[in-house]
Design a protein around this motif. Structure first.
Motif, PDB file in Angstrom:
ATOM      1  N   ASP A 177      -2.633   6.299  11.915  1.00 62.11           N
ATOM      2  CA  ASP A 177      -2.710   7.746  11.684  1.00 62.11           C
ATOM      3  C   ASP A 177      -1.689   8.472  12.570  1.00 62.11           C
ATOM      4  O   ASP A 177      -2.015   9.415  13.286  1.00 62.11           O
ATOM      5  CB  ASP A 177      -4.128   8.233  11.986  1.00 62.11           C
ATOM      6  N   GLN A 178      -0.427   8.009  12.483  1.00 66.85           N
ATOM      7  CA  GLN A 178       0.643   8.593  13.278  1.00 66.85           C
ATOM      8  C   GLN A 178       1.793   9.020  12.364  1.00 66.85           C
ATOM      9  O   GLN A 178       1.937   8.507  11.254  1.00 66.85           O
ATOM     10  CB  GLN A 178       1.191   7.580  14.286  1.00 66.85           C
TER      11      GLN A 178
ATOM     12  N   GLU B  36       0.837  -1.200   0.000  1.00 72.10           N
ATOM     13  CA  GLU B  36       0.000   0.000   0.000  1.00 72.10           C
ATOM     14  C   GLU B  36       0.873   1.251   0.000  1.00 72.10           C
ATOM     15  O   GLU B  36       2.048   1.196   0.344  1.00 72.10           O
ATOM     16  CB  GLU B  36      -0.899   0.027   1.244  1.00 72.10           C
ATOM     17  N   GLU B  37       0.279   2.358  -0.387  1.00 71.15           N
ATOM     18  CA  GLU B  37       0.948   3.652  -0.238  1.00 71.15           C
ATOM     19  C   GLU B  37       0.590   4.223   1.130  1.00 71.15           C
ATOM     20  O   GLU B  37      -0.542   4.072   1.588  1.00 71.15           O
ATOM     21  CB  GLU B  37       0.514   4.636  -1.326  1.00 71.15           C
ATOM     22  N   ASP B  38       1.548   4.875   1.746  1.00 75.18           N
ATOM     23  CA  ASP B  38       1.287   5.513   3.042  1.00 75.18           C
ATOM     24  C   ASP B  38       1.794   6.946   3.005  1.00 75.18           C
ATOM     25  O   ASP B  38       2.806   7.244   2.367  1.00 75.18           O
ATOM     26  CB  ASP B  38       1.991   4.756   4.177  1.00 75.18           C
ATOM     27  N   HIS B  39       1.078   7.827   3.673  1.00 76.48           N
ATOM     28  CA  HIS B  39       1.532   9.209   3.838  1.00 76.48           C
ATOM     29  C   HIS B  39       2.419   9.262   5.078  1.00 76.48           C
ATOM     30  O   HIS B  39       1.984   8.900   6.171  1.00 76.48           O
ATOM     31  CB  HIS B  39       0.338  10.147   3.987  1.00 76.48           C
ATOM     32  N   ILE B  40       3.641   9.687   4.898  1.00 73.37           N
ATOM     33  CA  ILE B  40       4.592   9.771   6.016  1.00 73.37           C
ATOM     34  C   ILE B  40       3.985  10.592   7.145  1.00 73.37           C
ATOM     35  O   ILE B  40       3.901  10.152   8.291  1.00 73.37           O
ATOM     36  CB  ILE B  40       5.925  10.394   5.546  1.00 73.37           C
ATOM     37  N   LEU B  41       3.585  11.816   6.825  1.00 71.68           N
ATOM     38  CA  LEU B  41       2.798  12.635   7.745  1.00 71.68           C
ATOM     39  C   LEU B  41       1.342  12.442   7.332  1.00 71.68           C
ATOM     40  O   LEU B  41       0.983  12.709   6.188  1.00 71.68           O
ATOM     41  CB  LEU B  41       3.197  14.108   7.640  1.00 71.68           C
ATOM     42  N   PRO B  42       0.486  11.943   8.219  1.00 73.22           N
ATOM     43  CA  PRO B  42      -0.883  11.562   7.841  1.00 73.22           C
ATOM     44  C   PRO B  42      -1.603  12.639   7.040  1.00 73.22           C
ATOM     45  O   PRO B  42      -1.608  13.813   7.410  1.00 73.22           O
ATOM     46  CB  PRO B  42      -1.554  11.326   9.199  1.00 73.22           C
ATOM     47  N   TYR B  43      -2.209  12.209   5.940  1.00 72.50           N
ATOM     48  CA  TYR B  43      -2.903  13.142   5.053  1.00 72.50           C
ATOM     49  C   TYR B  43      -4.041  13.849   5.775  1.00 72.50           C
ATOM     50  O   TYR B  43      -4.308  15.032   5.548  1.00 72.50           O
ATOM     51  CB  TYR B  43      -3.436  12.381   3.835  1.00 72.50           C
ATOM     52  N   SER B  44      -4.722  13.130   6.661  1.00 77.48           N
ATOM     53  CA  SER B  44      -5.855  13.708   7.374  1.00 77.48           C
ATOM     54  C   SER B  44      -5.434  14.849   8.291  1.00 77.48           C
ATOM     55  O   SER B  44      -6.275  15.627   8.747  1.00 77.48           O
ATOM     56  CB  SER B  44      -6.568  12.635   8.207  1.00 77.48           C
TER      57      SER B  44
ATOM     58  N   SER C  11      -9.766   8.561   5.281  1.00 80.42           N
ATOM     59  CA  SER C  11      -9.841   7.234   5.888  1.00 80.42           C
ATOM     60  C   SER C  11      -8.756   7.131   6.942  1.00 80.42           C
ATOM     61  O   SER C  11      -7.866   7.956   7.016  1.00 80.42           O
ATOM     62  CB  SER C  11      -9.630   6.157   4.813  1.00 80.42           C
ATOM     63  N   ARG C  12      -8.803   6.098   7.758  1.00 83.51           N
ATOM     64  CA  ARG C  12      -7.873   5.962   8.876  1.00 83.51           C
ATOM     65  C   ARG C  12      -6.441   5.889   8.424  1.00 83.51           C
ATOM     66  O   ARG C  12      -5.527   6.388   9.085  1.00 83.51           O
ATOM     67  CB  ARG C  12      -8.200   4.718   9.692  1.00 83.51           C
ATOM     68  N   ILE C  13      -6.170   5.273   7.262  1.00 91.25           N
ATOM     69  CA  ILE C  13      -4.791   5.120   6.818  1.00 91.25           C
ATOM     70  C   ILE C  13      -4.305   6.338   6.066  1.00 91.25           C
ATOM     71  O   ILE C  13      -3.151   6.380   5.627  1.00 91.25           O
ATOM     72  CB  ILE C  13      -4.610   3.867   5.932  1.00 91.25           C
ATOM     73  N   GLY C  14      -5.162   7.336   5.892  1.00 92.48           N
ATOM     74  CA  GLY C  14      -4.709   8.592   5.308  1.00 92.48           C
ATOM     75  C   GLY C  14      -4.747   8.662   3.803  1.00 92.48           C
ATOM     76  O   GLY C  14      -4.066   9.460   3.198  1.00 92.48           O
ATOM     77  N   LYS C  15      -5.567   7.830   3.138  1.00 91.45           N
ATOM     78  CA  LYS C  15      -5.665   7.882   1.685  1.00 91.45           C
ATOM     79  C   LYS C  15      -6.830   8.776   1.293  1.00 91.45           C
ATOM     80  O   LYS C  15      -7.919   8.638   1.837  1.00 91.45           O
ATOM     81  CB  LYS C  15      -5.893   6.478   1.115  1.00 91.45           C
ATOM     82  N   PRO C  16      -6.624   9.734   0.358  1.00 92.41           N
ATOM     83  CA  PRO C  16      -7.725  10.608  -0.024  1.00 92.41           C
ATOM     84  C   PRO C  16      -8.925   9.816  -0.524  1.00 92.41           C
ATOM     85  O   PRO C  16      -8.776   8.849  -1.249  1.00 92.41           O
ATOM     86  CB  PRO C  16      -7.126  11.455  -1.157  1.00 92.41           C
ATOM     87  N   VAL C  17     -10.114  10.235  -0.104  1.00 89.53           N
ATOM     88  CA  VAL C  17     -11.342   9.556  -0.516  1.00 89.53           C
ATOM     89  C   VAL C  17     -12.165  10.500  -1.374  1.00 89.53           C
ATOM     90  O   VAL C  17     -11.927  11.697  -1.428  1.00 89.53           O
ATOM     91  CB  VAL C  17     -12.167   9.097   0.712  1.00 89.53           C
ATOM     92  N   GLU C  18     -13.171   9.941  -2.063  1.00 85.91           N
ATOM     93  CA  GLU C  18     -14.019  10.762  -2.917  1.00 85.91           C
ATOM     94  C   GLU C  18     -14.866  11.695  -2.072  1.00 85.91           C
ATOM     95  O   GLU C  18     -15.378  11.331  -1.017  1.00 85.91           O
ATOM     96  CB  GLU C  18     -14.927   9.853  -3.761  1.00 85.91           C
ATOM     97  N   MET C  19     -14.995  12.944  -2.530  1.00 84.65           N
ATOM     98  CA  MET C  19     -15.829  13.914  -1.850  1.00 84.65           C
ATOM     99  C   MET C  19     -16.985  14.327  -2.739  1.00 84.65           C
ATOM    100  O   MET C  19     -16.820  14.399  -3.950  1.00 84.65           O
ATOM    101  CB  MET C  19     -15.026  15.171  -1.482  1.00 84.65           C
ATOM    102  N   PRO C  20     -18.159  14.594  -2.180  1.00 84.19           N
ATOM    103  CA  PRO C  20     -19.297  15.027  -2.999  1.00 84.19           C
ATOM    104  C   PRO C  20     -19.060  16.424  -3.544  1.00 84.19           C
ATOM    105  O   PRO C  20     -18.320  17.194  -2.972  1.00 84.19           O
ATOM    106  CB  PRO C  20     -20.467  15.013  -1.994  1.00 84.19           C
TER     107      PRO C  20
ATOM    108  N   ALA D 250       2.550  -3.182   7.920  1.00 85.57           N
ATOM    109  CA  ALA D 250       3.291  -2.065   8.510  1.00 85.57           C
ATOM    110  C   ALA D 250       2.444  -0.799   8.486  1.00 85.57           C
ATOM    111  O   ALA D 250       2.457  -0.008   9.441  1.00 85.57           O
ATOM    112  CB  ALA D 250       4.598  -1.847   7.759  1.00 85.57           C
ATOM    113  N   ASN D 251       1.700  -0.617   7.404  1.00 85.16           N
ATOM    114  CA  ASN D 251       0.840   0.563   7.282  1.00 85.16           C
ATOM    115  C   ASN D 251      -0.238   0.556   8.362  1.00 85.16           C
ATOM    116  O   ASN D 251      -0.529   1.583   8.987  1.00 85.16           O
ATOM    117  CB  ASN D 251       0.201   0.576   5.889  1.00 85.16           C
TER     118      ASN D 251
END
Length: 257
Positions: free
Chosen positions: A119-120, A88-96, A248-257, A113-114
């Motif tokens: 979300d840390q 998976e891809e992970d954001h080093i500094l959480p995207y959220s 999402s919890r793992i910091g991956k961008p999700v679809e927005m309305p 590992a992800n």
């Protein structure tokens, strides 16, 4: 005079273009190198699993940049594994908590590992709880550039501060443009290209100018400027906050309305 002043003015701030010749040459060389690598990545991906899209190529670039290993565990990652459910891809500094979806804030890693990192930040995850493992991580990231390495040691994140910096740019010309427009007595909202890119993709607007329905910006069709203008017009402080909350919890961008 006829309709009155606007309620709000939105501006996307341009990148600084006045650079020394040597710096511009370095940028051109780096762009050429990355273009060659993208072409190589596209060919290898197509040989493995068919037509490559922008996300597949970005994943390949991250994998190659970090020495084709999982930076969190140190385990090697094969090309076949890269496009399996294991990686998976992970954001080093959480995207959220940062809204930073740039390649400079992303790595590829094993799903396990992800999930463990959650979300840390790397510092929050390992620095105190497992200093030895944190030191080993610092050794593995030595292949990365300085700006990316620095994210692994960052101790504090302030989303409010990040959002504010997205809306206010420090460059002189940007401050002057903002100040000039504010003389009209209206609210002036400034945003940056990275946020425009993320929102355009999340809203599926890249597909507007692609007959194939690809969610990739089509720069060959100059109407892409009009699409960007729509996104910039819809970018507000509250929308940036909504963007952060929609993660999402793992910091991956999700679809927005």
């Amino acid at each position: 005079r006829e309709y009155g002043k606007p309620d709000r003015i939105h501006i996307e701030l341009a990148r600084e273009v006045k650079k020394p010749k040597r710096d511009r040459e370095k940028i051109l060389m780096e762009n050429a190198r990355r273009r060659t690598l993208r072409e190589k990545a596209s060919k290898e991906i197509e040989d493995l699993c068919g037509k490559a899209n922008a996300d597949d190529i970005a994943k390949y670039l991250l994998w190659d940049e970090q020495g084709r290993i999982c930076v969190y565990s140190g385990k090697p990652i094969s090309l076949a594994q890269l496009y399996s459910g294991e990686i998976e891809e992970d954001h080093i500094l959480p995207y959220s908590r940062t809204l930073d979806n740039s390649l400079q804030n992303r790595v590829v890693c094993f799903r396990s590992a992800n999930q463990e990192k959650g979300d840390q930040t790397p510092f929050e995850w390992l620095a105190e709880s497992n200093p030895q493992r944190y030191d080993e991580l610092q050794q593995r990231i030595r292949v990365l550039n300085f700006h990316k390495r620095r994210k692994f040691t960052q101790k504090k994140i302030d989303l409010e501060d990040f959002v504010e910096r997205q809306l206010k740019d420090a460059q002189y010309i940007s401050r002057e443009v903002k100040k000039y427009l504010e003389s009209l007595g209206v609210d002036v909202v400034c945003t940056k290209g990275q946020v425009t890119s993320d929102l355009r993709k999340m809203w599926g607007l890249n597909t507007v100018l692609h007959r194939e329905g690809l969610n990739i910006k089509n720069r060959e069709d100059h109407r892409h400027h009009a699409v960007d203008a729509v996104v910039v017009a819809l970018t507000t402080r509250s929308r940036l906050q909504q963007l952060a909350r929609s993660q999402s919890r793992i910091g991956k961008p999700v679809e927005m309305p």
